[in-house]
Design an enzyme around this catalytic site. Structure first.
Site, PDB file in Angstrom:
ATOM      1  N   ASP A   8       0.821  -1.217   0.000  1.00 30.16           N
ATOM      2  CA  ASP A   8       0.000   0.000   0.000  1.00 30.16           C
ATOM      3  C   ASP A   8       0.857   1.269   0.000  1.00 30.16           C
ATOM      4  O   ASP A   8       1.609   1.518   0.947  1.00 30.16           O
ATOM      5  CB  ASP A   8      -0.898   0.019   1.237  1.00 30.16           C
ATOM      6  CG  ASP A   8      -1.843  -1.168   1.310  1.00 30.16           C
ATOM      7  OD1 ASP A   8      -3.059  -0.955   1.294  1.00 30.16           O
ATOM      8  OD2 ASP A   8      -1.345  -2.316   1.392  1.00 30.16           O
ATOM      9  N   GLU A  39      -4.442   2.338  -3.513  1.00 29.04           N
ATOM     10  CA  GLU A  39      -5.711   2.869  -3.017  1.00 29.04           C
ATOM     11  C   GLU A  39      -5.548   3.980  -1.985  1.00 29.04           C
ATOM     12  O   GLU A  39      -6.531   4.589  -1.585  1.00 29.04           O
ATOM     13  CB  GLU A  39      -6.572   1.749  -2.440  1.00 29.04           C
ATOM     14  CG  GLU A  39      -6.118   1.207  -1.118  1.00 29.04           C
ATOM     15  CD  GLU A  39      -7.303   0.733  -0.286  1.00 29.04           C
ATOM     16  OE1 GLU A  39      -8.401   0.557  -0.829  1.00 29.04           O
ATOM     17  OE2 GLU A  39      -7.117   0.557   0.927  1.00 29.04           O
ATOM     18  N   ASN A  40      -4.297   4.259  -1.576  1.00 22.83           N
ATOM     19  CA  ASN A  40      -4.048   5.350  -0.628  1.00 22.83           C
ATOM     20  C   ASN A  40      -3.155   6.435  -1.230  1.00 22.83           C
ATOM     21  O   ASN A  40      -2.511   7.191  -0.498  1.00 22.83           O
ATOM     22  CB  ASN A  40      -3.388   4.805   0.641  1.00 22.83           C
ATOM     23  CG  ASN A  40      -4.252   3.789   1.355  1.00 22.83           C
ATOM     24  OD1 ASN A  40      -5.297   4.114   1.897  1.00 22.83           O
ATOM     25  ND2 ASN A  40      -3.813   2.538   1.350  1.00 22.83           N
ATOM     26  N   ASN A  67     -10.710  -1.202  -0.506  1.00 25.38           N
ATOM     27  CA  ASN A  67     -11.935  -0.588   0.010  1.00 25.38           C
ATOM     28  C   ASN A  67     -11.986   0.918  -0.184  1.00 25.38           C
ATOM     29  O   ASN A  67     -13.056   1.523  -0.082  1.00 25.38           O
ATOM     30  CB  ASN A  67     -12.105  -0.920   1.495  1.00 25.38           C
ATOM     31  CG  ASN A  67     -10.908  -0.512   2.334  1.00 25.38           C
ATOM     32  OD1 ASN A  67      -9.781  -0.912   2.041  1.00 25.38           O
ATOM     33  ND2 ASN A  67     -11.132   0.253   3.384  1.00 25.38           N
ATOM     34  N   HIS A  68     -10.848   1.568  -0.486  1.00 22.96           N
ATOM     35  CA  HIS A  68     -10.844   3.025  -0.696  1.00 22.96           C
ATOM     36  C   HIS A  68     -10.920   3.425  -2.174  1.00 22.96           C
ATOM     37  O   HIS A  68     -10.736   4.597  -2.495  1.00 22.96           O
ATOM     38  CB  HIS A  68      -9.589   3.650  -0.078  1.00 22.96           C
ATOM     39  CG  HIS A  68      -9.541   3.579   1.418  1.00 22.96           C
ATOM     40  ND1 HIS A  68     -10.645   3.807   2.209  1.00 22.96           N
ATOM     41  CD2 HIS A  68      -8.510   3.307   2.269  1.00 22.96           C
ATOM     42  CE1 HIS A  68     -10.305   3.677   3.481  1.00 22.96           C
ATOM     43  NE2 HIS A  68      -9.025   3.359   3.547  1.00 22.96           N
ATOM     44  N   HIS A 147      -6.776  -7.890  -0.711  1.00 18.11           N
ATOM     45  CA  HIS A 147      -6.856  -6.730   0.178  1.00 18.11           C
ATOM     46  C   HIS A 147      -7.810  -7.085   1.305  1.00 18.11           C
ATOM     47  O   HIS A 147      -9.034  -7.015   1.148  1.00 18.11           O
ATOM     48  CB  HIS A 147      -7.364  -5.525  -0.623  1.00 18.11           C
ATOM     49  CG  HIS A 147      -7.064  -4.211  -0.004  1.00 18.11           C
ATOM     50  ND1 HIS A 147      -5.813  -3.643  -0.049  1.00 18.11           N
ATOM     51  CD2 HIS A 147      -7.838  -3.340   0.675  1.00 18.11           C
ATOM     52  CE1 HIS A 147      -5.835  -2.474   0.567  1.00 18.11           C
ATOM     53  NE2 HIS A 147      -7.056  -2.276   1.026  1.00 18.11           N
ATOM     54  N   HIS A 172      -3.385  -4.194   2.698  1.00 11.72           N
ATOM     55  CA  HIS A 172      -4.385  -3.490   3.496  1.00 11.72           C
ATOM     56  C   HIS A 172      -3.949  -3.145   4.912  1.00 11.72           C
ATOM     57  O   HIS A 172      -4.235  -2.049   5.385  1.00 11.72           O
ATOM     58  CB  HIS A 172      -5.724  -4.238   3.581  1.00 11.72           C
ATOM     59  CG  HIS A 172      -6.731  -3.559   4.453  1.00 11.72           C
ATOM     60  ND1 HIS A 172      -7.263  -2.318   4.145  1.00 11.72           N
ATOM     61  CD2 HIS A 172      -7.294  -3.919   5.635  1.00 11.72           C
ATOM     62  CE1 HIS A 172      -8.123  -1.962   5.092  1.00 11.72           C
ATOM     63  NE2 HIS A 172      -8.145  -2.905   6.019  1.00 11.72           N
ATOM     64  N   HIS A 174      -0.990  -2.608   6.145  1.00 14.34           N
ATOM     65  CA  HIS A 174       0.174  -1.708   6.135  1.00 14.34           C
ATOM     66  C   HIS A 174       1.330  -2.220   6.987  1.00 14.34           C
ATOM     67  O   HIS A 174       2.340  -1.525   7.127  1.00 14.34           O
ATOM     68  CB  HIS A 174      -0.192  -0.290   6.600  1.00 14.34           C
ATOM     69  CG  HIS A 174      -1.208   0.395   5.754  1.00 14.34           C
ATOM     70  ND1 HIS A 174      -1.477   1.737   5.840  1.00 14.34           N
ATOM     71  CD2 HIS A 174      -2.045  -0.081   4.785  1.00 14.34           C
ATOM     72  CE1 HIS A 174      -2.426   2.081   4.989  1.00 14.34           C
ATOM     73  NE2 HIS A 174      -2.793   0.971   4.333  1.00 14.34           N
TER      74      HIS A 174
END
Length: 258
Positions: A8, A39-40, A67-68, A147, A172, A174
């Site tokens: 991530d 996604e981040n 999910n983001h 994830h 996910h 981290h």
């Protein structure tokens, strides 16, 4: 074939880490394909076309998510194939985007877990069964970004897909795990790759803000730590292109100043 999967990537510090570290790794390790969870990318939640383009310019081939993925609406039109970005395969029908991407002999698949997640997602196990039944025979290498929150769910999927895919690599949480291994039937597995982002942080976020949340239980807006020292976490898998079995899996971590 040597495939690099980056954990991530958190905000600008994470993007800076990729720009500094990735070119040399690709050259020195002879990497053929780079997959990165993005996604981040945009301020620590979601991604935009501009932040995704930064990764592509650095040498990333496929961007996975989780999910983001819906946090930044600007990205929605780019999920139609104009950019190599995929969202979890097991989102309910009707959402934008695709859950996998093929590049020659390789398929990169994105799945999301259901344990401890607030959303209502379709079954990742049976969703993967259906995809494997549809993929053409020329696809011999299959890499899965799973994830998910629960370590048990990640390990269960790895065992479930052992011998049917080349790698199941968790994202996910981290926090990188020490269980990188090749499962009995030839699938490379790790519970979590770990994050790429600010080193002095709490899973990428500012320490003070996160501590205030835990100490007071009053919601605070999370913010990416402003940190010039960054950590780059990734997994390198060597895959036999003929049968798709993993030959090796290695954890890779770099801590650099940007």
């Amino acid at each position: 074939m040597r495939i690099l999967s980056i954990g991530d990537i958190i905000g600008k510090p994470g993007r800076n880490a990729v720009s500094v570290v990735l070119p040399a790794i690709k050259r020195d390790l002879g990497i053929d394909l780079v997959v990165a969870n993005g996604e981040n990318l945009a301020g620590g939640i979601g991604l935009t076309s501009a932040t995704a383009e930064e990764l592509l310019q650095c040498g990333v081939d496929v961007i996975t998510s989780g999910n983001h993925i819906w946090a930044q609406k600007e990205i929605y039109p780019f999920l139609d194939g104009r950019m190599p970005i995929i969202r979890p395969l097991n989102y309910p029908p009707g959402v934008p985007g695709n859950g996998y991407m093929t590049l020659g002999k390789v398929a990169v698949v994105n799945l999301i877990g259901r344990t401890f997640f607030a959303g209502s997602y379709d079954d990742p196990f049976r969703g993967m069964d259906a995809l494997l039944a549809e993929l053409p025979a020329e696809i011999t290498v299959i890499v899965v970004d799973f994830h998910a929150e629960a370590t048990s769910e990640k390990m269960a999927l790895g065992r479930y897909l052992d011998g049917r895919v080349s790698a199941v690599l968790g994202t996910h949480t981290h926090v990188g795990t020490i269980d990188a291994q090749i499962l009995p039937k030839g699938t490379a597995f790790v519970t979590d790759i770990g994050m790429t982002g600010p080193h002095n942080s709490i899973i990428g976020d500012d320490n003070t803000v996160v501590l205030q949340l835990f100490l007071t239980q009053i919601p605070h807006r999370m913010m990416v730590a402003d940190e010039r020292r960054v950590v780059f976490n990734a997994i390198v898998c060597e895959i036999d292109e003929n049968d798709g079995h993993a030959l090796s899996i290695e954890r890779l971590q770099r801590v650099v100043d940007v």
